[in-house]
Design a protein around this motif. Structure first.
Motif, PDB file in Angstrom:
ATOM      1  N   SER A 102      -4.711  -0.261  -2.851  1.00  0.00           N
ATOM      2  CA  SER A 102      -5.681   0.763  -3.220  1.00  0.00           C
ATOM      3  C   SER A 102      -5.425   2.067  -2.467  1.00  0.00           C
ATOM      4  N   THR A 124      -1.600  -4.459   5.873  1.00  0.00           N
ATOM      5  CA  THR A 124      -2.625  -4.285   4.850  1.00  0.00           C
ATOM      6  C   THR A 124      -2.613  -5.388   3.805  1.00  0.00           C
ATOM      7  N   ASP A 167      -3.152  -5.299  -0.321  1.00  0.00           N
ATOM      8  CA  ASP A 167      -3.928  -4.132  -0.730  1.00  0.00           C
ATOM      9  C   ASP A 167      -3.010  -3.015  -1.220  1.00  0.00           C
ATOM     10  N   LYS A 187       0.822  -1.219   0.000  1.00  0.00           N
ATOM     11  CA  LYS A 187       0.000   0.000   0.000  1.00  0.00           C
ATOM     12  C   LYS A 187       0.854   1.267   0.000  1.00  0.00           C
TER      13      LYS A 187
END
Length: 230
Positions: A185, A180, A183, A92
């Motif tokens: 995003s 995370t 991920d 991330k």
């Protein structure tokens, strides 16, 4: 802004331009080590990584200082590192670093990368780890990147020469430090204003802003202006 009590910098501020991201700098020739401008006893021993599942997380990314080997080497100083959970760092946060590099323009992009150590930790993050020498190293609860640049990107003006707030844009990416997973995003939920960040941290950012437009610029945080569409 190095804080000996956490053996890390609370923030690192730097300009970013295409000239910084190309050149002879090669991270394969850099080594983790102490910052010669700070007492060694105050820094973490990072000749090996932090104990546990924590990376030596750069605040100025090495990829943002390829312009010379000397500047690349400086990104590996202990004063530029924080104990950053490996998935967060590599996925991330790494995705955010890449996005920031894509936000450069002909005018300079100004960046402040920071680590916030107050408040409760996410359940996936221990409150502290240690370095190779066994020194206690607190872990951040949040990380952030504050950004400021001209909207058009090609004004040829310094920030302090601009007196119209509509010519500037600023934003902060504020992320809880957590495992995370995979991920990568980045959404509008990760965005706050510079004014909000100043209220949280107690620091004043981007002091070069003209006093007459400072409040307006710092209160705005339009995610879509920075390519965030969700």
């Amino acid at each position: 802004c190095f804080d000996p009590s956490v053996r890390a910098s609370l923030w690192v501020a730097y300009p970013l331009h295409s000239s910084h991201m190309s050149g002879e700098g090669d991270r394969d020739y850099s080594s983790f080590g102490y910052d010669p401008m700070v007492s060694i006893s105050d820094q973490a021993n990072l000749t090996k990584s932090y104990n546990g599942w924590y990376d030596r997380g750069h605040q100025i990314p090495a990829a943002d200082r390829k312009c010379s080997q000397e500047m690349m080497d400086q990104t590996f100083y202990a004063t530029n590192m924080t104990p950053q959970q490996a998935n967060f760092n590599q996925k991330k946060w790494g995705a955010l670093e890449g996005r920031v590099r894509n936000m450069i323009c002909s005018d300079t992009l100004y960046v402040v990368t920071g680590a916030y150590f107050s408040g409760e930790h996410h359940s996936s993050i221990a409150s502290e780890t240690s370095d190779k020498s066994g020194n206690v190293c607190p872990t951040p609860t949040y990380y952030y990147k504050a950004l400021l640049r001209t909207k058009k990107g090609n004004t040829g003006k310094r920030i302090d020469e601009i007196t119209d707030a509509s010519q500037l844009r600023a934003i902060v990416f504020w992320m809880q430090h957590a495992n995370t997973g995979n991920d990568t995003s980045i959404t509008s939920a990760d965005c706050i204003s510079v004014a909000e960040l100043e209220e949280i941290t107690g620091f004043t950012f981007f002091p070069m802003l003209d006093d007459a437009i400072e409040t307006e610029v710092k209160r705005a945080a339009v995610a879509s202006e920075w390519g965030i569409t969700q």
